[in-house]
Design an enzyme around this catalytic site. Structure first.
Site, PDB file in Angstrom:
ATOM      1  N   SER A  18       0.832  -1.192   0.000  1.00 26.42           N
ATOM      2  CA  SER A  18       0.000   0.000   0.000  1.00 26.42           C
ATOM      3  C   SER A  18       0.874   1.251   0.000  1.00 26.42           C
ATOM      4  CB  SER A  18      -0.924  -0.068   1.228  1.00 26.42           C
ATOM      5  OG  SER A  18      -1.889   0.929   1.205  1.00 26.42           O
ATOM      6  N   ASP A  64      -9.055  -4.238  -6.789  1.00 27.42           N
ATOM      7  CA  ASP A  64      -8.556  -3.469  -5.651  1.00 27.42           C
ATOM      8  C   ASP A  64      -9.129  -2.058  -5.753  1.00 27.42           C
ATOM      9  OD1 ASP A  64      -7.209  -2.068  -3.731  1.00 27.42           O
ATOM     10  OD2 ASP A  64      -5.195  -2.779  -4.294  1.00 27.42           O
ATOM     11  N   HIS A 121      -7.330  -5.402  -1.405  1.00 29.13           N
ATOM     12  CA  HIS A 121      -6.141  -4.561  -1.308  1.00 29.13           C
ATOM     13  C   HIS A 121      -5.032  -5.268  -0.540  1.00 29.13           C
ATOM     14  CE1 HIS A 121      -3.890  -0.885  -1.427  1.00 29.13           C
ATOM     15  NE2 HIS A 121      -3.916  -0.706  -0.119  1.00 29.13           N
TER      16      HIS A 121
END
Lengths: 559, 246
Positions: free
Chosen positions: B76, B198, B226
């Site tokens: 991320s 995602d 994600h």
């Protein structure tokens, strides 16, 4: 329980049910949740559960709750907002649990949704209430804090007032003590000086020899020292506010102009003197000699504060002391109009600790033998006795300003300053009859000795009652010479009044070491009263007695 | 091999992945300041007002550990933190693995970030205006709940511990960041792991990252969401292994 029952329980439970795949895609949703969201159940199947949330919920679901669910297998009571088909928000509480198969693979996720509309509203109300309470509490705290500050301020003010009261009481006590001691000294000095005076006057009649010359030299030295002692005593009395003042209307500006030469000589060459007089200066009423003394004392102090030279400025102006100002000074000062005499130097200044003691007699910053510690005491006593006010401002290394406030003279009562021009009568005696009233035996002997030497016929009495008896017997008394303070209930003033009642032509001369009594109101002579201050000399008494006897008409003593 | 967690949760994100590399590599796991078991007192709002503050931490940490020519695995927002760290200290990493990276979350002209500017501002406004209520709603989950020990006990070692105020600041830094220009300057080999579906970092973003990097491989994963490191650890491990062994 039949299949219909179970189906009904699922579809119409009081909470929303969702079955989803591991990737959150919805497999089945009950009617309750579909109805809350304004959709048909089949419209929701196939969508991902996070897609039914608002943007914040969607992001936090992906980043926080999905990982949490994966790691701990469930999550409870997560507060989220779902988006209805019309775009409005539905506050919900969400629980989720994973169901796994024997291999540990996620079969599906079961999600329970509670309508939290009411609960969220209560929470908001609680939050509001808490914020209000916190704000109120903060306000209360602040109020308390300022209350403490206000109380502290009041206490401090009270302590300042008490300190000021203590200081003025101390000054008063010192004044009483000083005045009493100085009065006794005055009586003794009168006798000592008188004795020396007589010795010196008798010297010329003795045959000249080395011994007589030595005696005369010693006597003159003793006389000189005694006179200095008398000056100090006068300053003590000034501080104690018990010196007899002779206040007259005066122009402070003119007095300072006339005094400038003397002040400049006092200051020396390294200190320049500047006098500034405001236009239209009011007149005041004070004893000119004592004001001059005060200014000389201040000049001496200023000189000592400026060993390397500097500038002394004396300014005069009109001033108004208002209620708020007089409220914060320790001694009682009436508000109103004053003549201000400000004496400023560019000297070493004084620390606050020093400043607190400067008016006390014998307090001195000077080396032993350099100062008497009575200079400022004289100034203070004189100013207070004259109904004025004194203030000192001082900064270390900056200088000192002494401000003398004398009350404005509102109405002229006597011809100003003419008396000072009156020529001194010549020293000579006479043949009149004088009644000397004095309780102090040595003093009485001294006075009667002088008067007899001058040729007068002298009668004497030790108190008022005896004096009246003498007056009763002798009808030809021309002058009553009496001490103001007499023992046994009749003071000099009452004696004088009674004598004048019986013998209207009789003249009166008062004497006193100090006066706080019938003759002198608040330290001021009543106009027209004849008075000779102790200690007095042969010459002084001779001149004064002659002056009183020769005066045309006696001004009556009025209360 | 250094593992860096993203926005949300802490080093627990790697609990199913990192052990697979312990034989081959010396693995390093840490919590960003403000997350997990980090010292919350060390959180400085000024230092961490941009991703550079976090990148500085990574460089400092790796230098202290003597990392040279290592592998950086960032999930991320930590993917971009790794990019910044690699640019600042190229000697640290010879390979970067970016899991669900996004150099910019907001759409910008032809660039599709996945969120409109309005949506991100809605997010930030929501956090701001509602933050008391939000914090308290989040607190039982994120922080553990002192008022409900039966819940708190279980969540004491929560995988998503964070201070709500710090989480809010981290969200702002993350979702307003724009590191597109930093990609071109990266000299290390890079693996981009892109999940299907995602919503945080959609496929178009992964492709943009891949195109912008000089030496990049893009792997489109079957995993959805994600967090493939949690939802599909085997697939994630396999992709990383084939990349580092190549």
């Amino acid at each position: 329980m039949g299949a219909d029952d179970v189906d009904d329980l699922f579809e119409h439970a009081p909470c929303g049910y969702v079955s989803a795949q591991a990737d959150c895609r919805i497999l089945r949703v009950n009617s309750t949740l579909a109805k809350w969201l304004g959709s048909a159940p089949h419209e929701l199947v196939g969508r991902r559960f996070p897609d039914l949330l608002n943007i914040a919920g969607k992001i936090f679901y992906e980043t926080h709750f999905a990982p949490l669910l994966r790691m701990q297998g469930s999550f409870d009571e997560v507060a989220l907002e779902m988006v209805r088909s019309d775009g409005t928000m539905l506050p919900v509480l969400v629980n989720a649990v994973e169901r796994r198969d024997e291999a540990g693979q996620v079969r599906f996720t079961r999600i329970t949704v509670f309508n939290a509309t009411d609960r969220r509203r209560y929470e908001q109300e609680l939050l509001h209430a808490r914020r209000s309470a916190e704000q109120a509490s903060a306000e209360l705290r602040e109020l308390n804090a300022t209350l403490e500050a206000r109380v502290a301020e009041a206490v401090e003010e009270r302590m300042r007032a008490e300190e000021a009261l203590r200081q003025s009481q101390k000054m008063e006590a010192i004044g009483q003590l000083t005045g009493g001691v100085a009065h006794d000294f005055n009586n003794l000095l009168t006798v000592i000086l008188g004795g020396l005076d007589t010795m010196i006057r008798q010297m010329p009649s003795l045959p000249r020899s080395a011994q007589t010359e030595r005696i005369e030299r010693s006597a003159r030295m003793a006389l000189h020292a005694g006179e200095r002692a008398a000056t100090l005593t006068a300053r003590l009395l000034a501080f104690a506010r018990r010196q007899p003042l002779d206040p007259k209307p005066l122009d402070a500006g003119r007095l300072i102009t006339n005094l400038a030469d003397l002040l400049q000589r006092t200051l020396g060459e390294t200190i320049s003197l500047e006098t500034v007089s405001g236009g239209g200066l009011w007149r005041t009423q004070a004893d000119a000699n004592e004001l001059e003394n005060a200014l000389v004392n201040l000049a001496v102090n200023a000189k000592d504060a400026m060993p390397a030279g500097g500038r002394l400025t004396i300014e005069t102006s009109n001033a108004y002391l208002d209620e708020s100002y007089v409220a914060q000074v320790p001694e009682p000062v009436p508000p109103g109009q004053y003549v201000l005499i400000a004496v400023s130097d560019t000297g070493t200044g004084m620390a606050p600790e020093t400043l607190a003691h400067v008016f006390e007699p014998f307090f001195t910053t000077k080396e032993v033998g350099k100062g008497t510690g009575l200079g400022l005491s004289q100034v203070y006593g004189f100013v207070r006795q004259s109904g004025g006010h004194l203030r000192i401002y001082s900064e270390v290394d900056e200088g000192t300003t002494v401000k003398i406030y004398l009350p404005r003279l509102m109405a002229e009562v006597a011809p100003p300053e003419s008396e000072r021009a009156r020529p001194q009568p010549l020293t000579h005696g006479g043949l009149e009859t004088i009644l000397v009233v004095e309780d102090h035996d040595d003093l009485r002997a001294f006075s009667t000795g002088i008067l007899r030497e001058l040729g007068y016929r002298v009668l004497e009495a030790a108190n008022g009652r005896s004096a009246l008896e003498v007056l009763q017997a002798a009808h030809d008394v021309d002058l009553l010479f009496t001490d103001v303070v007499l023992p046994e209930g009749m003071d000099g003033r009452r004696l004088a009044d009674e004598a004048k009642r019986r013998r209207p032509a009789i003249k009166v001369l008062f004497t006193t070491g100090y006066t706080r009594n019938a003759i002198v109101h608040n330290g001021r002579l009543d106009p027209g009263v004849n008075l000779i201050s102790k200690p007095f000399s042969f010459e002084g008494l001779a001149a004064k007695v002659r002056e009183v006897l020769d005066a045309g008409s006696e001004v009556s003593v009025s209360p | 091999m250094v593992f860096a967690h993203g926005f949300g949760c802490d080093q627990n994100m790697w609990r199913y992945v990192a052990p697979a590399f312990e034989d081959e590599f010396q693995t390093v796991l840490f919590d960003h300041v403000g997350a997990g078991g980090s010292d919350l007192e060390a959180y400085d709002p000024v230092r961490y007002a941009s991703l550079d503050g976090y990148a500085d931490d990574v460089v400092e940490l790796c230098r202290a550990l003597g990392v040279r020519g290592g592998v950086f695995v960032g999930h991320s927002v930590s993917a971009m933190i790794g990019i910044l760290a690699a640019k600042q200290a190229p000697e640290l990493f010879s390979e970067l693995v970016l899991v669900g990276p996004s150099p910019r979350y907001i759409d910008d002209g032809d660039y599709v970030g996945g969120f409109s500017e309005a949506q991100i501002h809605e997010l930030l406004d929501f956090l701001d205006s509602n933050h008391m209520g939000w914090s308290q709603a989040m607190a039982p989950v994120i922080m553990g709940n002192a008022d409900r020990p039966e819940l708190g006990e279980e969540l004491t070692n929560s995988f998503c511990r964070t201070d709500p105020e710090i989480a809010k600041a981290f969200a702002r830094v993350t979702f307003l960041s724009d590191n597109r220009a930093d990609l071109a300057g990266v000299s290390a080999r890079v693996l981009v792991l892109q999940c299907s579906e995602d919503v945080i970092a959609p496929r178009s973003v992964g492709e943009f990252v891949h195109r912008s990097l000089p030496r990049s491989e893009l792997v489109l994963m079957a995993a959805t969401g994600h967090c493939p490191n949690l939802s599909a650890p085997e697939e994630t491990i396999a992709a990383i292994q084939s990349f580092v062994r190549a």
